[in-house]
Write a protein that holds these residues in place. Structure first.
Motif, PDB file in Angstrom:
ATOM      1  N   ARG A 117       0.830  -1.187   0.000  1.00  8.72           N
ATOM      2  CA  ARG A 117       0.000   0.000   0.000  1.00  8.72           C
ATOM      3  C   ARG A 117       0.871   1.245   0.000  1.00  8.72           C
ATOM      4  N   ILE A 118       0.252   2.361  -0.306  1.00  4.43           N
ATOM      5  CA  ILE A 118       0.825   3.655   0.028  1.00  4.43           C
ATOM      6  C   ILE A 118      -0.046   4.194   1.132  1.00  4.43           C
ATOM      7  N   SER A 119       0.551   4.629   2.229  1.00  2.00           N
ATOM      8  CA  SER A 119      -0.243   5.050   3.380  1.00  2.00           C
ATOM      9  C   SER A 119      -0.971   6.349   3.092  1.00  2.00           C
ATOM     10  N   GLY A 120      -1.962   6.649   3.952  1.00  2.00           N
ATOM     11  CA  GLY A 120      -2.727   7.876   3.801  1.00  2.00           C
ATOM     12  C   GLY A 120      -1.868   9.113   3.855  1.00  2.00           C
ATOM     13  N   ALA A 121      -0.722   9.033   4.512  1.00  2.00           N
ATOM     14  CA  ALA A 121       0.146  10.199   4.609  1.00  2.00           C
ATOM     15  C   ALA A 121       0.647  10.636   3.250  1.00  2.00           C
ATOM     16  N   ALA A 122       0.655   9.746   2.272  1.00  4.17           N
ATOM     17  CA  ALA A 122       1.141  10.112   0.946  1.00  4.17           C
ATOM     18  C   ALA A 122       0.175  11.018   0.223  1.00  4.17           C
ATOM     19  N   ALA A 123      -1.062  11.053   0.673  1.00  5.81           N
ATOM     20  CA  ALA A 123      -2.092  11.748  -0.074  1.00  5.81           C
ATOM     21  C   ALA A 123      -1.813  13.222  -0.239  1.00  5.81           C
ATOM     22  N   ALA A 124      -1.187  13.820   0.743  1.00  2.00           N
ATOM     23  CA  ALA A 124      -0.940  15.253   0.674  1.00  2.00           C
ATOM     24  C   ALA A 124       0.469  15.576   0.226  1.00  2.00           C
ATOM     25  N   SER A 125       1.170  14.613  -0.302  1.00  2.00           N
ATOM     26  CA  SER A 125       2.517  14.804  -0.809  1.00  2.00           C
ATOM     27  C   SER A 125       3.470  15.256   0.279  1.00  2.00           C
ATOM     28  N   SER A 126       3.232  14.855   1.511  1.00  2.00           N
ATOM     29  CA  SER A 126       4.129  15.278   2.575  1.00  2.00           C
ATOM     30  C   SER A 126       4.822  14.104   3.224  1.00  2.00           C
ATOM     31  N   THR A 149       9.886   0.465   4.501  1.00  2.00           N
ATOM     32  CA  THR A 149       9.111   1.662   4.180  1.00  2.00           C
ATOM     33  C   THR A 149       9.970   2.748   3.548  1.00  2.00           C
ATOM     34  N   VAL A 150       9.291   3.630   2.817  1.00  2.48           N
ATOM     35  CA  VAL A 150       9.916   4.818   2.246  1.00  2.48           C
ATOM     36  C   VAL A 150       9.176   6.030   2.785  1.00  2.48           C
ATOM     37  N   GLY A 151       9.881   6.915   3.451  1.00  5.24           N
ATOM     38  CA  GLY A 151       9.289   8.160   3.919  1.00  5.24           C
ATOM     39  C   GLY A 151       9.674   9.291   2.986  1.00  5.24           C
ATOM     40  N   ALA A 152       8.753  10.213   2.728  1.00  4.30           N
ATOM     41  CA  ALA A 152       9.032  11.273   1.756  1.00  4.30           C
ATOM     42  C   ALA A 152       8.559  12.629   2.241  1.00  4.30           C
ATOM     43  N   VAL A 153       9.360  13.629   1.962  1.00  6.31           N
ATOM     44  CA  VAL A 153       8.973  15.032   2.124  1.00  6.31           C
ATOM     45  C   VAL A 153       8.982  15.646   0.732  1.00  6.31           C
ATOM     46  N   ILE A 215       6.425  14.060   9.788  1.00  7.37           N
ATOM     47  CA  ILE A 215       5.379  13.239   9.165  1.00  7.37           C
ATOM     48  C   ILE A 215       6.003  12.085   8.382  1.00  7.37           C
ATOM     49  N   ALA A 216       7.073  12.392   7.646  1.00  9.85           N
ATOM     50  CA  ALA A 216       7.733  11.348   6.864  1.00  9.85           C
ATOM     51  C   ALA A 216       8.346  10.270   7.754  1.00  9.85           C
ATOM     52  N   LEU A 217       8.679  10.625   8.995  1.00  9.06           N
ATOM     53  CA  LEU A 217       9.330   9.683   9.902  1.00  9.06           C
ATOM     54  C   LEU A 217       8.350   8.858  10.720  1.00  9.06           C
ATOM     55  N   LEU A 218       7.055   9.077  10.548  1.00  9.55           N
ATOM     56  CA  LEU A 218       6.061   8.393  11.376  1.00  9.55           C
ATOM     57  C   LEU A 218       6.217   6.875  11.353  1.00  9.55           C
ATOM     58  N   GLY A 219       6.443   6.309  10.185  1.00 12.89           N
ATOM     59  CA  GLY A 219       6.566   4.862  10.066  1.00 12.89           C
ATOM     60  C   GLY A 219       7.967   4.341  10.328  1.00 12.89           C
ATOM     61  N   ASP A 220       8.857   5.214  10.860  1.00 14.94           N
ATOM     62  CA  ASP A 220      10.250   4.855  11.127  1.00 14.94           C
ATOM     63  C   ASP A 220      10.890   4.238   9.882  1.00 14.94           C
ATOM     64  N   GLN A 222      13.253   3.288   6.686  1.00 13.07           N
ATOM     65  CA  GLN A 222      14.684   3.157   6.417  1.00 13.07           C
ATOM     66  C   GLN A 222      15.076   4.022   5.224  1.00 13.07           C
ATOM     67  N   LEU A 223      14.174   4.179   4.259  1.00 12.02           N
ATOM     68  CA  LEU A 223      14.471   4.943   3.042  1.00 12.02           C
ATOM     69  C   LEU A 223      13.759   6.284   3.094  1.00 12.02           C
ATOM     70  N   LEU A 224      14.491   7.354   2.791  1.00 15.71           N
ATOM     71  CA  LEU A 224      13.927   8.702   2.827  1.00 15.71           C
ATOM     72  C   LEU A 224      14.129   9.390   1.484  1.00 15.71           C
ATOM     73  N   LEU A 225      13.056   9.999   0.970  1.00 13.04           N
ATOM     74  CA  LEU A 225      13.103  10.866  -0.203  1.00 13.04           C
ATOM     75  C   LEU A 225      12.716  12.271   0.262  1.00 13.04           C
ATOM     76  N   LEU A 226      13.640  13.216   0.177  1.00 10.95           N
ATOM     77  CA  LEU A 226      13.432  14.539   0.763  1.00 10.95           C
ATOM     78  C   LEU A 226      13.615  15.619  -0.295  1.00 10.95           C
ATOM     79  N   ASP A 227      12.549  16.371  -0.556  1.00 11.03           N
ATOM     80  CA  ASP A 227      12.570  17.432  -1.559  1.00 11.03           C
ATOM     81  C   ASP A 227      12.870  18.761  -0.876  1.00 11.03           C
ATOM     82  N   ASP A 228      14.010  19.349  -1.200  1.00  8.94           N
ATOM     83  CA  ASP A 228      14.432  20.626  -0.606  1.00  8.94           C
ATOM     84  C   ASP A 228      14.262  20.635   0.910  1.00  8.94           C
ATOM     85  N   PRO A 229      14.894  19.704   1.622  1.00  9.07           N
ATOM     86  CA  PRO A 229      14.638  19.590   3.061  1.00  9.07           C
ATOM     87  C   PRO A 229      15.215  20.716   3.901  1.00  9.07           C
TER      88      PRO A 229
END
Length: 383
Positions: A117-126, A149-153, A215-220, A222-229
């Motif tokens: 799945r993609i979690s609900g947090a992905a819905a707002a692109s955050s 998991t992949v967390g994204a900002v 928000i991106a770290l909620l699921g702890d 391992q992989l992070l995609l960060l846009d202009d962090p």
């Protein structure tokens, strides 16, 4: 003997065209685990588009984008949705963008495994999070809790202006099935405790950026995609972020971030991928890029050719004659130049240092972006 590290992110022949403009053009790269990599380029280079392709929010025109075990491929014969593969799951292009903060409209995939799945947090692109098995056979062995998991900002951050910082984080936590205790932990970790009860429209941009990271770290993940962090972060906040990302990589995690400047990522990046109008113009370590654009001594001499000849005889071979007659010499010292000049009786009248700033290197690699590529409004302009 240590074998090659498994891949966390990869692109192969990746291209994306919006109407008649190409945002990403035949991009290929790999990011192994335990790495901090940076996608760097001016506005319009295609950085954000690459991240969205990796997340499955956009469909490639050609090629593939892989994050963990999810591979986003161009459809073979039709435009009927984004093909994101992984145990035969599929994520609809429209669904991935249709959600709003706190909703679970992130494009529910088909397939039998509940974890796909993609979690609900992905819905707002955050705070996008992909859940599933590991890619390449290596991530699943990690001791990190969010190894699958992949967390994204992403940009825009997808934050509700009238919510408090704490409430915004709780909304995403509820969508991802995460406890309030985890919310409190992340508020502390991202240094948001003192502003947790403030409304988002009344905090600084740096606070909003740190909230998006929380928000991106909620699921702890391992992989992070960060846009202009680092947008809106002051020097202390940026130093904290880089320390956190380096520690994340040391624990076995992987980070792919974007930046408009080289100078801002040199302190943290192990690998650089420089984009210019959608194409890769440099890929490799910061050290290798630095070696190809070294600092120089600018020397005004009575006989530049004689001086350069003597320096070459002593193993200092990177000397370039400038149009103004000065000799630009790399990887040398004032003492070495003076010694070589004395040996051939060349008079020196001026020696000055020329420091090459990383963003001068970026300017040399790229060219000013033209008009922005037109994209669906829901994603914003590609960057």
């Amino acid at each position: 003997m240590t074998g090659p590290r498994p891949l966390a992110f990869a692109a192969t022949g990746l291209s994306k065209t919006f109407e008649t403009r190409t945002a990403v053009d035949d991009v290929s790269f790999v990011v192994p685990t335990r790495t901090v990599a940076a996608l760097v380029g001016p506005p319009g280079a295609g950085k954000t588009t690459v991240l969205r392709l990796l997340l499955g929010q956009l469909r490639p025109t050609s090629g593939t984008a892989t994050a963990a075990r999810f591979t986003n491929t161009a459809p073979a014969t039709s435009d009927a949705g984004t093909a994101v593969t992984g145990h035969a799951s599929s994520i609809a292009d429209s669904g991935a963008a249709a959600g709003t903060p706190g909703t679970a409209g992130a494009g529910r995939p088909s397939g039998t495994a509940a974890a796909e799945r993609i979690s609900g947090a992905a819905a707002a692109s955050s705070g996008a999070a992909l859940a599933g098995d590991s890619y390449g056979g290596g991530l699943g062995s990690s001791s990190m809790p969010g190894a699958d998991t992949v967390g994204a900002v992403l940009t825009p951050r997808g934050l509700h202006s009238r919510r408090t910082v704490r409430d915004q984080l709780r909304v995403y936590a509820a969508a991802a099935g995460v406890s309030d205790a985890r919310v409190d932990e992340l508020l502390t970790r991202t240094r948001l405790d003192d502003v947790a009860e403030q409304r988002i429209d009344r905090v600084t941009e740096g606070v909003r950026t740190r909230l998006a990271l929380a928000i991106a770290l909620l699921g702890d993940p391992q992989l992070l995609l960060l846009d202009d962090p680092t947008v809106g972060l002051d020097a202390a906040e940026t130093a904290w972020l880089y320390e956190y990302l380096n520690a994340h990589a040391r624990r076995g995690g992987t980070v792919l971030l974007t930046s408009r400047t080289l100078s801002s990522v040199i302190p943290v990046a192990d690998e650089l991928i420089v984009l210019d109008t959608g194409r890769i113009v440099y890929q490799g370590s910061p050290a290798r890029l630095r070696r190809s654009h070294p600092d120089r001594l600018l020397v005004k001499a009575s006989s530049p050719i004689a001086l350069a000849t003597m320096l070459a005889a002593r193993g200092i071979t990177d000397a370039v004659m400038r149009p103004d007659g000065r000799l630009a010499i790399a990887e040398t010292s004032v003492a070495q130049v003076e010694s070589a000049a004395a040996a051939v009786r060349v008079q020196l009248t001026e020696i000055t240092s020329e420091h090459i700033h990383p963003d001068q290197v970026l300017a040399a690699l790229t060219r000013p972006a033209g008009s922005a590529v037109r994209t669906p409004a829901i994603y914003g302009a590609p960057r």
